[in-house]
Write a protein that holds these residues in place. Structure first.
Motif, PDB file in Angstrom:
ATOM      1  N   ARG A 160       7.137 -13.004   2.167  1.00  0.00           N
ATOM      2  CA  ARG A 160       7.472 -12.915   3.600  1.00  0.00           C
ATOM      3  C   ARG A 160       8.731 -12.077   3.797  1.00  0.00           C
ATOM      4  NH1 ARG A 160      10.162 -17.482   6.672  1.00  0.00           N
ATOM      5  NH2 ARG A 160      10.503 -16.517   8.681  1.00  0.00           N
ATOM      6  N   SER A 161       9.701 -12.286   2.909  1.00  0.00           N
ATOM      7  CA  SER A 161      10.943 -11.536   3.024  1.00  0.00           C
ATOM      8  C   SER A 161      10.706 -10.023   2.880  1.00  0.00           C
ATOM      9  CB  SER A 161      11.923 -12.015   1.954  1.00  0.00           C
ATOM     10  OG  SER A 161      13.122 -11.301   2.031  1.00  0.00           O
ATOM     11  N   TYR A 162       9.716  -9.663   2.064  1.00  0.00           N
ATOM     12  CA  TYR A 162       9.382  -8.246   1.909  1.00  0.00           C
ATOM     13  C   TYR A 162       8.390  -7.768   2.970  1.00  0.00           C
ATOM     14  CZ  TYR A 162      11.731  -7.553  -2.582  1.00  0.00           C
ATOM     15  OH  TYR A 162      12.678  -7.407  -3.560  1.00  0.00           O
ATOM     16  N   GLY A 163       8.003  -8.671   3.873  1.00  0.00           N
ATOM     17  CA  GLY A 163       7.092  -8.284   4.949  1.00  0.00           C
ATOM     18  C   GLY A 163       5.692  -7.966   4.460  1.00  0.00           C
ATOM     19  N   VAL A 164       5.241  -8.698   3.437  1.00  0.00           N
ATOM     20  CA  VAL A 164       3.908  -8.431   2.882  1.00  0.00           C
ATOM     21  C   VAL A 164       2.836  -8.855   3.880  1.00  0.00           C
ATOM     22  CG1 VAL A 164       2.290  -9.078   1.070  1.00  0.00           C
ATOM     23  CG2 VAL A 164       4.676  -8.657   0.516  1.00  0.00           C
ATOM     24  N   PRO A 165       1.908  -7.961   4.186  1.00  0.00           N
ATOM     25  CA  PRO A 165       0.914  -8.285   5.214  1.00  0.00           C
ATOM     26  C   PRO A 165      -0.102  -9.348   4.805  1.00  0.00           C
ATOM     27  CG  PRO A 165       1.010  -5.902   4.785  1.00  0.00           C
ATOM     28  CD  PRO A 165       1.778  -6.585   3.718  1.00  0.00           C
ATOM     29  N   PRO A 205       0.820  -1.226   0.000  1.00  0.00           N
ATOM     30  CA  PRO A 205       0.000   0.000   0.000  1.00  0.00           C
ATOM     31  C   PRO A 205       0.849   1.269   0.000  1.00  0.00           C
ATOM     32  CG  PRO A 205      -0.720  -1.534   1.700  1.00  0.00           C
ATOM     33  CD  PRO A 205       0.568  -2.054   1.182  1.00  0.00           C
ATOM     34  N   ARG A 230      16.380 -12.510   2.692  1.00  0.00           N
ATOM     35  CA  ARG A 230      16.571 -11.902   4.010  1.00  0.00           C
ATOM     36  C   ARG A 230      15.341 -12.160   4.871  1.00  0.00           C
ATOM     37  NH1 ARG A 230      18.654  -7.560   0.609  1.00  0.00           N
ATOM     38  NH2 ARG A 230      16.540  -6.857   0.251  1.00  0.00           N
ATOM     39  N   ARG A 276       4.038  -2.826   9.945  1.00  0.00           N
ATOM     40  CA  ARG A 276       3.802  -2.099   8.701  1.00  0.00           C
ATOM     41  C   ARG A 276       2.309  -2.160   8.425  1.00  0.00           C
ATOM     42  NH1 ARG A 276       7.533  -4.440   4.868  1.00  0.00           N
ATOM     43  NH2 ARG A 276       9.087  -2.984   5.597  1.00  0.00           N
ATOM     44  N   PRO A 300       1.109 -11.161   9.586  1.00  0.00           N
ATOM     45  CA  PRO A 300       2.304 -10.904   8.771  1.00  0.00           C
ATOM     46  C   PRO A 300       2.580  -9.406   8.695  1.00  0.00           C
ATOM     47  CG  PRO A 300       0.839 -12.456   7.670  1.00  0.00           C
ATOM     48  CD  PRO A 300       0.103 -11.945   8.867  1.00  0.00           C
ATOM     49  N   HIS A 329       7.736 -17.325   0.124  1.00  0.00           N
ATOM     50  CA  HIS A 329       9.061 -17.007   0.696  1.00  0.00           C
ATOM     51  C   HIS A 329       9.440 -15.551   0.416  1.00  0.00           C
ATOM     52  CE1 HIS A 329      10.051 -21.029   1.922  1.00  0.00           C
ATOM     53  NE2 HIS A 329       9.769 -21.499   0.718  1.00  0.00           N
ATOM     54  N   VAL A 330       9.254 -15.162  -0.840  1.00  0.00           N
ATOM     55  CA  VAL A 330       9.660 -13.813  -1.233  1.00  0.00           C
ATOM     56  C   VAL A 330       8.746 -12.774  -0.580  1.00  0.00           C
ATOM     57  CG1 VAL A 330      10.047 -12.260  -3.175  1.00  0.00           C
ATOM     58  CG2 VAL A 330      10.616 -14.670  -3.394  1.00  0.00           C
TER      59      VAL A 330
END
Lengths: 289, 715
Positions: free
Chosen positions: A269-274, A126, B49, B552, B477, A266-267
């Motif tokens: 999660r790595s970017y912290g997607v909610p 967002p 990461r 976030r 998340p 995996h990707v």
């Protein structure tokens, strides 16, 4: 005195349409492999039955009321028969060229709807206001399509056009430095297995997520995409056939409205997607269309 | 068991059904040149990461967007954006960067890595920020871990760690030439060139940075305050993909730094300056890194580097005659054997030695010999030189054992060497070995457990173990509540352990060189002051407990940290050649909270806020100089039109050594695209709002506003 023949044409078309409805639709399916066609037709039969479109029969293309053509090549071949054709998974350029030339045809594109991809990007990120689009001249239409939508949503669309994959390597880092997210587009020249590593590693190094262009790229490391699966296209084709049976008309060429969402967990999660649930994302996208 | 079998069968069946209608069908896709099997898995689980919400520490990320918005000219300035961190020029032109800082010149309690290479100097435990051969424009991102992180990085990741990642050579395109000029003597130039080839790329930068430091025309101890700086750097990074799994990277660089230095208060008791102090530092490094993706779940990295730094300060002095207070041969008595003996007899107590001076027959006799010798005044050079070297080899293995288990482990061997006549009377080295491991577990979907430890042995400090345990609850998340306990050590450095100072006069007049024994009592005359370490110092220790949250939500990103840090066994008192009060007697307690908030309210705006409140108790005033009870920053980035950028920042710290630090900046930039050529114009102004000096009285600018203009051309 007004000419009388346009009214006659309309009357004859209505009669013809009723005729289609009354006798059922004779369908042909062309393109792809035998086994794929077999599975596709079986699934389509089931879907048509679910939609209560019972008057369907399968015939040779020469005798068909409507030919369903899978892919560009089959679509072009089917057009030569000068009978109604509905292309499935047909390139937008090929479909629109035929349509504007006045064919009795329509198609659902093989490309993913770029606006839906942009909406997916905004759902997942967002805070991503600056969206990059890198195209070749052949896929530059994507930027044209996205421009007005982005403007209305106060999204800054930054478009770069490159001649080929060699120029991609030079332009990509420059574009990424100006955007929050990269929208990869269906472009067989730029987004291929041989460029996936370059695109995904460059974007990951700069912490810029990639959305699209398809499920293969998602497996490779793109965060997510919407795409039209075979099952989605079966639904899309069934609705169009049922409509054709009722009204004798094909919809204009367009992106398929039936779609799926794929997320690389995996990707993402790595970017912290909610939000990660694919069904939820699909429903949210559908609700907004 | 049967139900499990059923699930597997159903799963396989459903996957088959989906595969049956995959488009394009495999055969057609292959003809299109992009087969499903030909698509590589690029971002493998082992390569990815951790998301920030799952990191077992408080992390501040400074990315390129923020770097650009900050308008920073030097790397150290970027750390004003980190809550709880002090980043300022404490000693004229020498920056201090410290998290939860304590001593004013505190550069030894935090580890700094550049592309995985430690720039923490082994000999005298410090980070020479001026000498880091990297320009702000070549930084991709900086990750600052707030709090001890020795479990992952080893000793000296004490109060925190700064991890600077330079721009990858494949991301730097073309040639850039830039120039910057402004008041305060700012004169900078830079040349960066990026080259690509099919299997990799090369980035190369050569730059020069110069300014006048604090430029107010004030006198410091009767001498003009000189703190101008002239820094030349060279940096190279090369990456070559040997194949799809192996990548070789080469990093190299060097710096030459010329710094004007203020006069030394301790020395002024004994000397007149004939040439004011100048520091001339040179450094260089070479680093190789090989990364191999053993599989999607397994990555191996081997890294080796060597680095060298030579820091030297030179000055000219005339040692004063103790009776007349003027330059004369009698000044040589301070370099006499007899005064050294008296100093030793008084247990190296300077005041006692000076008190006993007039009544000591041997010293008086020596003074008489010198005063009556007819020799020239005792004028000479004084040089302080330190050479530090490090050779480091590390292997790191990242293994995704299971969807819920990841293990990062490795080993390190290192040799540190320091050479200095003044500080060490020669060369000393310290060999060390280390094993480390960090286990990330996800026992339940919303729960992460992180257990890590770093075992290290070295010749000076013996063995140390730095553990960390963290529990992270992710209610959704993107959101993480963390509870972290960690311990770390700051190793005793080579100087603290092996100090044996010897200040010898350089370029003595011929009569002293040729008759040293007759005039000064020994063949290799030294200043009577000397300090020697008993080698019994212990490592400094920190124990940290924190409760934190990262989240976030839409256009917001927030991090909050509540902390309690207990620092013990601190070596707080002066340990220099004039005063050496080595001991582990002191301690400091920090508690408080800090936060950072980023908000993107609109596509053209970014607002970022940091705030910290640190309550400190210290056993000595030395450890309270640089701690600010309240500090923070506010930054606004506004991309107001195509190619235009405006940004403004405000920095506040109450107080550094009783002085309020309050700066505001404003920046305007415009990028023009002329085909493949890009032209960038930039103007920046920084204003000292409080008007106070920075930390110390003498740190004053002539004008409260500094400004500069920059132009960069990329082609």
């Amino acid at each position: 005195m007004k000419p009388w023949w346009p009214a006659l044409v309309v009357l004859l078309l209505c009669l013809a349409a009723q005729g289609v409805g009354a006798a059922g639709v004779k369908l042909a399916l062309t393109g792809a492999s035998d086994s794929f066609r077999e599975r596709f037709s079986v699934a389509l039969d089931e879907e048509l039955a679910r939609l209560s479109a019972d008057g369907i029969s399968w015939v040779e293309p020469r005798k068909a009321d409507l030919t369903l053509a899978l892919g560009d090549s089959a679509f072009r071949d089917a057009l030569t028969l000068r009978r109604p054709v509905l292309g499935l998974f047909v390139s937008r350029d090929v479909a629109l060229e035929a349509f504007t030339a006045g064919c009795g045809c329509s198609a659902f594109f093989s490309e993913t709807d770029p606006i839906r991809q942009l909406r997916l990007a905004r759902l997942l990120f967002p805070g991503a206001y600056r969206v990059g689009v890198l195209t070749s001249p052949g896929s530059a239409w994507v930027a044209g399509l996205l421009g007005p939508y982005a403007e209305r949503r106060e999204i800054t669309l930054i478009h770069s056009e490159v001649a080929d994959s060699n120029a991609l390597a030079r332009e990509l880092p420059r574009l990424l430095s100006q955007v929050d997210v990269l929208l990869a587009v269906n472009d067989a020249q730029l987004y291929t297995a041989s460029t996936a590593r370059l695109i995904l590693l460059t974007s990951y190094r700069q912490n810029k997520p990639v959305i699209g262009p398809d499920e293969l790229f998602v497996q490779a490391g793109s965060v997510a995409t919407t795409f039209t699966s075979g099952e989605d296209m079966v639904q899309q084709a069934a609705r169009a056939v049922a409509d054709y049976e009722d009204r004798g008309r094909l919809p204009p060429p367009d992106f398929a409205t039936a779609f799926s969402v794929q997320v690389n967990q995996h990707v993402a999660r790595s970017y912290g997607v909610p939000v990660l649930n694919e069904q939820t994302l699909r429903q949210q996208l559908e609700a907004g269309e | 068991m049967r139900s499990l079998l059923l699930v597997l069968v159903m799963s396989a069946t459903s996957q088959g059904a989906v595969a049956a209608l995959d488009w394009p069908p495999a055969s057609e896709h292959e003809t299109a040149g992009a087969s499903a099997s030909g698509m590589p898995v690029v971002l493998t689980p082992a390569r990815l990461r951790q998301p920030q919400s799952e990191v077992p520490a408080s992390v501040t990320v400074i990315d390129r967007s923020l770097i650009e918005a900050s308008g920073a000219r030097e790397i150290y300035q970027l750390f004003r954006l980190v809550p709880g961190m002090a980043a300022l020029n404490v000693d004229g032109n020498v920056p201090t960067v410290a998290y939860h800082p304590t001593q004013a010149r505190d550069t030894r309690r935090m580890l700094v890595l550049v592309d995985g290479r430690s720039v923490y100097q082994p000999g005298l435990s410090r980070v020479l920020w001026n000498d880091i051969p990297l320009e702000v424009e070549d930084i991709e991102r900086i990750e600052v871990t707030r709090g001890p992180n020795a479990a992952a990085y080893g000793a000296n990741a004490f109060t925190g760690i700064i991890n600077i990642i330079s721009r990858h050579p494949e991301d730097v395109i073309g040639t850039t030439v830039s120039a910057r000029g402004g008041n305060n003597g700012v004169r900078d130039v830079r040349l960066t060139d990026g080259r690509r080839w099919s299997g990799g790329g090369l980035r190369l930068t050569a730059a020069r940075r110069a300014d006048e430091g604090y430029d107010d025309d004030i006198l410091y101890l009767g001498h003009p305050l000189r703190d101008a700086r002239d820094v030349h750097t060279f940096n190279l990074r090369l990456a070559h993909h040997l194949n799809l799994r192996d990548t070789l990277e080469v990093f190299a660089g060097g710096a030459r730094t010329a710094l004007q230095r203020p006069v030394d208060a301790g020395l002024l008791t004994f000397v007149d300056y004939t040439r004011l102090p100048e520091e001339d530092n040179r450094s260089g490094f070479l680093q190789l890194r090989w990364s191999r993706e053993m599989s999607d779940q397994h990555q191996l990295r081997v890294q080796a580097y060597g680095q060298y730094t030579r820091a030297g300060t030179s000055q000219g002095v005339c040692t004063l005659d103790p009776l007349t207070g003027l330059p004369g041969p009698g000044g040589g008595v301070f370099y006499s054997r007899e005064l050294r003996d008296l100093y030793e007899a008084n247990n190296r107590d300077l005041d006692a030695t000076l008190a006993a001076f007039p009544s000591d027959p041997a010293v008086i006799n020596r003074y008489g010999i010198l005063a009556g010798s007819g020799a020239s005044p005792f004028c000479h050079g004084l040089g302080v030189e330190v050479e530090e070297q490090r050779a480091d080899l590390e292997i790191e293995d990242t293994l995704q054992l299971h969807r819920r288990v990841r293990l990062v482990s490795g080993a390190n061997v290192r040799q540190d060497r320091a050479r200095s006549q003044v500080f060490l009377r020669g060369t000393h080295q310290n060999n060390s070995q280390a094993l480390f491991s960090n286990l990330e577990l996800m026992p339940l979907d919303p729960v992460r457990v992180n257990l890590g430890g770093f075992y290290q042995w070295d010749e000076i400090n013996g063995s140390e173990f730095s553990p960390r345990a963290a529990l992270i609850w992710t209610p959704a998340p993107g959101h993480g509540v963390r509870l972290v306990y960690s311990r770390a050590v700051r190793s005793v450095d080579i100087y603290e352990d092996q100090a044996d100072s010897s200040i010898q006069p350089e370029r003595l007049p011929a009569d002293y060189r040729q008759n040293a024994v007759a005039l000064l009592g020994w063949a290799q005359p030294e200043l009577f002051l000397t300090q020697r370490s008993d080698g019994k110092l212990k490592s400094e220790r920190i124990r940290s407990r924190e409760l934190g949250y990262f989240g976030r939500m839409g256009q917001f990103e927030i991090d909050v940290r509540f902390f309690n840090e207990h620092l013990t066994d601190l070596i707080s008192r002066p340990v220099n050649p004039f005063q050496f009060e080595a001991g582990n007697a002191d301690k400091v307690d920090h508690r408080g909270w800090e936060t950072q908030l980023a908000w993107w309210p609109h596509r053209r705006h970014l607002l970022r806020l940091t705030a910290a409140r640190v309550l400190t108790e210290a056993s000595t005033g030395f450890e309270r100089r640089l701690i600010a009870r309240n500090s923070g920053s506010l930054l606004w980035r506004y991309d107001f039109a195509d190619g235009w950028l405006f940004s403004s920042a405000y920095y506040l710290a109450k107080d550094y050594n009783d002085y309020r630090y309050e700066q505001a900046t404003a920046q305007l930039a415009k990028r023009y695209h002329l085909g493949p050529t890009e032209l960038e114009l930039r103007a920046m102004i920084e204003h000292n709002l409080s008007g106070d000096p920075v930390v110390f009285d003498e740190n004053l600018y002539r004008d409260n506003s500094r400004y500069w203009f920059a132009v960069a051309l990329n082609f």
